[in-house]
Design an enzyme around this catalytic site. Structure first.
Site, PDB file in Angstrom:
ATOM      1  N   ASP A 190       0.849  -1.317   0.088  1.00  9.67           N
ATOM      2  CA  ASP A 190      -0.076   0.047  -0.029  1.00  9.67           C
ATOM      3  C   ASP A 190       0.940   1.214  -0.055  1.00  9.67           C
ATOM      4  OD1 ASP A 190      -2.496   1.371   0.016  1.00  9.67           O
ATOM      5  OD2 ASP A 190      -2.656   1.308   2.118  1.00  9.67           O
ATOM      6  N   HIS A 218       2.389   3.756  -8.873  1.00  8.92           N
ATOM      7  CA  HIS A 218       2.260   2.348  -8.979  1.00  8.92           C
ATOM      8  C   HIS A 218       3.392   1.632 -10.125  1.00  8.92           C
ATOM      9  CE1 HIS A 218      -1.846   2.337  -7.156  1.00  8.92           C
ATOM     10  NE2 HIS A 218      -2.371   3.161  -8.257  1.00  8.92           N
ATOM     11  N   LEU A 263      10.950 -20.658  -4.300  1.00  6.92           N
ATOM     12  CA  LEU A 263       9.919 -19.890  -3.425  1.00  6.92           C
ATOM     13  C   LEU A 263       8.334 -19.911  -4.170  1.00  6.92           C
ATOM     14  CD1 LEU A 263       9.691 -17.312  -1.621  1.00  6.92           C
ATOM     15  CD2 LEU A 263       9.615 -16.037  -3.960  1.00  6.92           C
TER      16      LEU A 263
END
Ligand code: IPE
Ligand code: IPE
Ligand code: MG
Length: 231
Positions: free
Chosen positions: A8, A25, A119
């Site tokens: 965020d 962004h 991962l």
């Protein structure tokens, strides 16, 4: 160790610098590669990134379109490298409302990497914890109706098995950048016993150092899961 990150603060990062939200962004998207790369070194075996919520469609059309463009770019630019680094990519959320080409890219990326053993990277796009519970409930109800599941056999495990995170452990740690102290519909079922952390940086400023500091702080947390303290 499973870490979830609510990425965020991109918008505020940009507007506080007099820039357009989409610039934030873009900067935020460029942080992802570094954080993914550093995860295995920090002992993280599963990383879940909250990229777009079921509520984020409420934003202006050009912001939503800009975010979709960044998802396309991320998948295109990182497909081969993620595979090369042995990362297994999965997507959480309801892909149905996404553009056809984005869904194809998602299928390509998860298909290509499905047998990788490094991962586990979950990318949550059009994800909402409530929506996930609704979809799980529907598929459980359908099994009860067609007679393959009895009502009495429904357990915590049944619910887990019908979530987007099926077969994956719950997040041990959820990090939310940029200072808001809430989950905003992120993993509301899976977070029952997650540790929560709110580092005071926005997502574009979330470096590998900040990430390492979060994990260090996590190592000092005492998790009881309802047990009495052992001291
Ligand atoms: C997070 O940054 C990215 C998404 C929600 C897609 P925000 O866009 O929410 O940034 P702020 O919270 O407005 O600063
Ligand atoms: C949560 O952030 C969603 C993502 C980071 C993808 P928001 O910015 O949408 O959350 P609210 O609106 O502040 O609760
Ligand atoms: Mg926000």
């Amino acid at each position: 160790m499973h870490v979830g990150i609510i990425m965020d603060g991109n918008g505020r990062w940009a507007t506080s610098r007099g820039l357009a939200r989409l610039v934030g962004h873009k900067r935020g998207a460029s942080r992802v590669k570094d954080i993914v790369k550093n995860s295995p070194n920090l002992g993280v075996t599963t990383l879940t990134l909250y990229a777009f919520s079921t509520e984020n469609w409420k934003r202006a059309a050009h912001e939503v379109e800009g975010l979709m463009k960044l998802f396309r770019g991320y998948m295109q630019n990182n497909l081969l490298e993620l595979h090369d680094k042995n990362v297994r990519v999965r997507f959480l959320g309801d892909a149905t409302p996404l553009a056809q080409d984005i869904r194809l890219q998602m299928e390509q990326l998860s298909g290509l990497t499905k047998d990788n053993t490094g991962l586990n990277l979950n990318i949550a796009i059009n994800y909402g914890g409530r929506d996930e519970i609704i979809r799980a409930t529907r598929s459980i109800a359908a099994k009860v109706l067609d007679g393959t599941l009895s009502v009495d056999a429904i357990t915590e495990g049944t619910i887990c098995d019908h979530m987007d995170t099926r077969e994956q452990a719950d997040p041990d740690l959820i990090i939310r950048t940029a200072g808001e102290l809430r989950l905003s519909n992120f993993m509301i079922w899976q977070s029952a016993y997650s540790e929560l952390m709110f580092p005071n940086v926005s997502w574009p400023d979330f470096t590998a150092e900040v990430y390492a500091e979060c994990l260090e702080e996590f190592a000092g947390r005492v998790r009881r899961f309802g047990n009495a303290d052992s001291n």
